[in-house]
Design an enzyme around this catalytic site. Structure first.
Site, PDB file in Angstrom:
ATOM      1  N   LEU A  22      54.415  41.523  52.759  1.00 18.90           N
ATOM      2  CA  LEU A  22      53.400  40.623  53.276  1.00 18.90           C
ATOM      3  C   LEU A  22      52.751  39.782  52.195  1.00 18.90           C
ATOM      4  O   LEU A  22      52.219  38.716  52.490  1.00 18.90           O
ATOM      5  CB  LEU A  22      52.320  41.424  54.012  1.00 18.90           C
ATOM      6  CG  LEU A  22      52.821  42.199  55.235  1.00 18.90           C
ATOM      7  CD1 LEU A  22      51.717  43.061  55.788  1.00 18.90           C
ATOM      8  CD2 LEU A  22      53.357  41.247  56.277  1.00 18.90           C
ATOM      9  N   ALA A  24      51.691  39.508  47.543  1.00 18.03           N
ATOM     10  CA  ALA A  24      51.602  40.101  46.211  1.00 18.03           C
ATOM     11  C   ALA A  24      50.447  39.468  45.478  1.00 18.03           C
ATOM     12  O   ALA A  24      50.043  38.342  45.759  1.00 18.03           O
ATOM     13  CB  ALA A  24      52.909  39.896  45.445  1.00 18.03           C
ATOM     14  N   GLY A  25      49.906  40.202  44.506  1.00 17.72           N
ATOM     15  CA  GLY A  25      48.790  39.694  43.723  1.00 17.72           C
ATOM     16  C   GLY A  25      48.704  40.383  42.392  1.00 17.72           C
ATOM     17  O   GLY A  25      49.658  41.006  41.924  1.00 17.72           O
ATOM     18  N   MET A  27      47.145  43.046  41.458  1.00 17.67           N
ATOM     19  CA  MET A  27      47.227  44.504  41.439  1.00 17.67           C
ATOM     20  C   MET A  27      48.612  44.993  41.827  1.00 17.67           C
ATOM     21  O   MET A  27      49.110  45.962  41.265  1.00 17.67           O
ATOM     22  CB  MET A  27      46.192  45.088  42.400  1.00 17.67           C
ATOM     23  CG  MET A  27      46.216  46.615  42.477  1.00 17.67           C
ATOM     24  SD  MET A  27      44.980  47.219  43.643  1.00 17.67           S
ATOM     25  CE  MET A  27      45.348  48.971  43.606  1.00 17.67           C
ATOM     26  N   GLY A  28      49.248  44.352  42.778  1.00 17.56           N
ATOM     27  CA  GLY A  28      50.561  44.804  43.232  1.00 17.56           C
ATOM     28  C   GLY A  28      51.007  44.087  44.475  1.00 17.56           C
ATOM     29  O   GLY A  28      50.701  42.914  44.670  1.00 17.56           O
ATOM     30  N   ASP A 138      32.683  41.876  45.794  1.00 18.73           N
ATOM     31  CA  ASP A 138      33.478  40.674  46.053  1.00 18.73           C
ATOM     32  C   ASP A 138      33.486  40.358  47.546  1.00 18.73           C
ATOM     33  O   ASP A 138      34.524  40.073  48.125  1.00 18.73           O
ATOM     34  CB  ASP A 138      34.900  40.840  45.528  1.00 18.73           C
ATOM     35  CG  ASP A 138      35.625  39.487  45.411  1.00 18.73           C
ATOM     36  OD1 ASP A 138      34.932  38.446  45.401  1.00 18.73           O
ATOM     37  OD2 ASP A 138      36.863  39.479  45.343  1.00 18.73           O
TER      38      ASP A 138
END
Length: 817
Positions: A22, A24-25, A27-28, A138
């Site tokens: 779905l 990615a960023g 962190m993972g 955040d």
């Protein structure tokens, strides 16, 4: 890879079967997956370079454990995690709907009362986060998803806390421009960690954005936004109420000690909420439904290959206009994500700080699974529409695609059990429970969700969009198959089976011989409708208001078949596209199939029908809204027609809320909104009693053995119908099953639900339970793998039929041969 296993067609992490990538960023990765019980979840896996840092693992372990203690109706929970795996992972709940900015854009500027309802929900979510010893730090539009159950706050502290010290330099601040508190920006000079007041600041900025359409510190570049946050007052022009202006000014003050506490925010907002929740109305409710449909479609496509694992190139999922929690855990003051505004990118198109664009690649069509042919071949119906009802049974709703990266969070009422003891730990109870048995099962392809099963006499009808199959209910023998496209619903009267077909311009009713399935008649609209005589067959040259509605339903009233046609009016968009078309009713003799009468109603859609005592009651509304809202159809009429000739006998003002309450009806009916269940006297239309509940989702259509049974956020509960609705029992360990009309599945004084093996506290989706409606106790039970993903169900005293994963299962009670 530790924790990951690979089969011939799927990959699993920690027992969760991966379906699609779905997003990615920093962190993972986030991947859509299914748990062992069949529920959809989101599995987040950590990048290898972060997993190699012992300090990161320790903080990940500590913060994940704390986050799993966060519970509340407006937070999305962590269900499971393994920080010690070679590639650490965590599993989160599924959340429901568009991000806050998209929901507000669909609704329009929020009133003071609507803003108070939003503020109260967000404050309650933050209170749950703070109670677990966490600070969100955040809170921003892409971390608030608006679901059918209200706003949900995502990513409450796991990623941000896990990277607080080990993954950011001392001069970097975690947060998003426009919502980050001044003390977070000044952390380099003051090494104290931001506390709960930082979340109050972000909450105030969110409410200001929702009220005015503008971020209070602008949206013209991160540097300028951050400068204004530190040195200038917020822009609060255009707020709908002076008291709200003063309140948000307090929330957005630069001194943390001068801001109200979360408890004070909750008290202030809670005292000012009015009317039904705005997210249950009009365009927002429709937008939520679209997200639910998109996710259901994705889950169905995911029945094929799951991909190549968490670090492989799995296909990315696409959900239009969606939003989800960020997977990036290193967002700093230089993040490019900003609030929606005239000069800022929209949340679903803004670039992310780590350079990962929004997940918007088309999802590939999954290959159909291999099926073993049944004893008598059935043509597999092809239903191109998603099965949203299964998603609603899971308690969630829609996929979210973030302003940068995408992820999924799954909302399940029993989320603690999902991530808890999957080893089948048991707690023995006294008393043995009789066991039913599976009589037969059959692969049938796609059936209609909700209405795919219909039992009449000895026959079971299996309805797909392109076929209706008649099967002998006990022997599993196919009697006949009727093939036609766009089939909607079916019913039987004596020796005739009626099937509604959705045509391009108008619905048609087909009459089939019940013994052979051969079509013998099609509804002739023009012979009854005078307006149709002056139009072309397709109606292309006709006045818009003279066109037939493209939606339809029918009901059997004695020897009369009534076909209703109408245009949908349930959203503002649908209302504009309805072109003022009226609802219409056509009456036919069920014995001779001859046309009897025609009636034209107002410019409205049909939202409910009933027949009793020789009358046909039609609830019609031109006001968009959600059936779960307390004020739904409060001002709309109920038109009561005589079944014999179609003449209007009575128009009940405000009667559309209770279509079963009309002249000719008797007894008591049960109705439900999100916040209450009601017992209504059908002869008079008066509400006999009201019982306030939390998040009701289904109720018995009629009292069962003197009890009204309802499914709520607390579980399944029984209320005494004859008194004032006093509670008699509650079962928190079982989940609802519903019939085609959306009411709880019942037969012969029993309520059918899914639950764990009797005498244990094990897997929630172990099998079928038959509960005594009077006591709530399990009378008999049977193990069934289908129970975790039921899409349609039908119950009679001798057999319960369940449809799940393209298979129909017939279950018989223990005392049946």
């Amino acid at each position: 890879m530790a924790g990951a296993t690979r089969g011939t067609t799927s990959v699993e992490i920690g027992g969760y079967r991966l379906i699609a990538l779905l997003g990615a960023g920093g962190m993972g990765r986030v991947q859509l997956a299914r748990s062992a019980s069949g529920r959809p979840v989101a599995v987040k896996t950590v990048h290898a370079h972060l997993a190699a840092e012992p300090e990161f693992r320790e903080r990940f372990r500590r913060e994940t454990a704390a986050a799993r203690a966060v519970t509340g109706p407006y937070t999305a929970a962590v269900l499971d995690a393994d920080p010690d795996a070679e590639q650490p992972w965590l599993v989160t709940e599924f959340c429901a709907g568009p991000v806050l900015t998209a929901a507000v854009a669909a609704h329009g500027a929020l009133s003071a009362a609507d803003l108070a309802a939003l503020g109260a929900s967000l404050a309650e979510a933050l209170a749950a986060v703070h109670a677990a010893g966490l600070v969100h730090r955040d809170l921003k539009p892409s971390n608030v998803v608006v679901t059918r159950d209200g706003p949900k706050v995502l990513d409450f502290g796991i990623a941000k806390s896990a990277t607080d010290d080990s993954l950011t330099a001392t001069d970097e601040a975690i947060g998003s421009p426009g919502f980050i508190a001044p003390e977070q920006l000044a952390r380099a000079a003051d090494d104290a960690r931001p506390g709960p007041p930082a979340d109050v600041f972000a909450l105030g900025a969110l409410l200001a954005l929702a009220a005015t359409g503008r971020a209070p510190f602008g949206a013209d570049g991160a540097a300028r936004v951050l400068y204004r946050t530190l040195h200038e007052p917020p822009d609060l022009d255009g707020l709908p109420d002076p008291a709200l202006h003063a309140f948000l000014t307090r929330c957005l003050t630069r001194a943390p000690e001068d801001r109200p506490t979360v408890g004070e925010v909750l008290e202030w907002c809670g005292a000012r909420t009015r009317g039904g929740p705005w997210w249950e109305q009009g365009a927002v409710a429709e937008l939520i439904r679209r997200h639910e449909d998109d996710v259901a479609r994705l889950l169905r496509q995911g029945r094929g290959e799951a991909g190549d694992g968490p670090d492989a190139s799995a296909p990315e999922a696409s959900v239009p206009d969606a939003s989800a929690p960020d997977t990036d855990t290193s967002s700093t003051s230089g993040s490019g994500s900003g609030p929606t505004g005239t000069t800022a990118p929209a949340p679903d198109t803004a670039p992310h700080a780590d350079g990962v664009p929004p997940t918007n690649a088309p999802h590939p069509t999954a290959p159909p699974p291999t099926e073993a042919p049944p004893t008598t071949p059935l043509p597999p119906p092809e239903d191109g529409r998603p099965t949203r009802r299964r998603l609603l049974l899971w308690g969630g709703g829609a996929l979210a695609a973030a302003a940068g990266t995408t992820g999924v969070v799954v909302a399940a009422r029993d989320g603690g059990r999902e991530g808890g003891a999957r080893d089948g730990s048991r707690e023995r109870r006294q008393g043995a429970v009789a066991r039913g048995r599976v009589l037969w099962s059959r692969d049938v392809g796609d059936l209609r969700s909700g209405s795919g099963l219909l039992r009449r006499g000895d026959d079971l009808y299996l309805l797909g969009t392109s076929s209706l199959t008649c099967v002998e209910a006990r022997s599993n023998t196919v009697r006949w198959v009727y093939s036609e496209e766009q089939l909607q619903s079916a019913d039987r009267h004596r020796d005739t089976v009626y099937v509604l077909q959705d045509d391009l311009f108008e619905p048609e009713l087909h009459a089939l011989d019940a013994a052979t399935g051969r079509k013998v008649w099609t509804s002739p609209h023009p012979r009854l409708n005078p307006k149709r005589r002056i139009t072309t067959p397709t109606g292309l040259d006709a006045d818009s208001s003279a066109l037939e509605g493209n939606q339809g339903q029918f009901l059997l009233a004695g020897d009369v078949v009534c076909l209703l046609t109408y245009a949908p009016y349930d959203t503002m968009w649908a209302r504009r596209g309805a072109w003022g078309r009226h609802w219409r009713a056509y009456g036919y003799d069920a014995r001779t199939r001859e046309p009897l009468w025609f009636h034209e109603g107002a410019a409205a859609g049909v939202i409910g029908v009933d027949q009793a005592g020789g009358r046909i009651a039609v609830a019609a509304s031109a006001n968009p809204g959600s059936p779960s809202a307390d004020d739904y159809a409060r001002r709309d009429p109920l038109v009561v027609l005589r079944a014999a000739d179609g003449k209007v006998e009575r128009t009940v003002r405000g009667g559309a809320r209770y279509p079963r309450a009309h002249p000719g009806a008797k007894g008591t009916a049960c109705y439900m909104s999100r916040t209450a269940i009601r017992a209504v006297d059908l002869a008079t239309g008066r509400v006999r009693w009201t019982r306030r509940v939390e998040s009701a989702s289904a109720v018995t259509a009629l009292p069962v053995r003197g009890m009204v049974v309802a499914a709520t956020s607390e579980g399944l509960s029984g209320y005494a119908a004859a008194s004032s609705g006093g509670p008699r029992w509650t079962r928190a360990d079982v989940d609802q099953l519903t019939a085609a009309d959306g009411s709880l599945l019942t037969a012969d004084g029993l309520v059918f639900v899914s639950g764990p093996e009797p005498g244990t506290t094990g897997e929630a989706g172990w099998g079928l339970h038959a509960l005594d409606a009077r006591t709530g106790r399990t009378v008999w039970a049977v193990r069934s793998d289908a129970i975790a993903s039921v899409e349609a169900a039908s119950a009679t005293p001798d057999i319960v039929h369940l449809y799940a994963d393209e298979t129909v299962v017939a279950i018989t009670p223990p005392d049946r041969p």
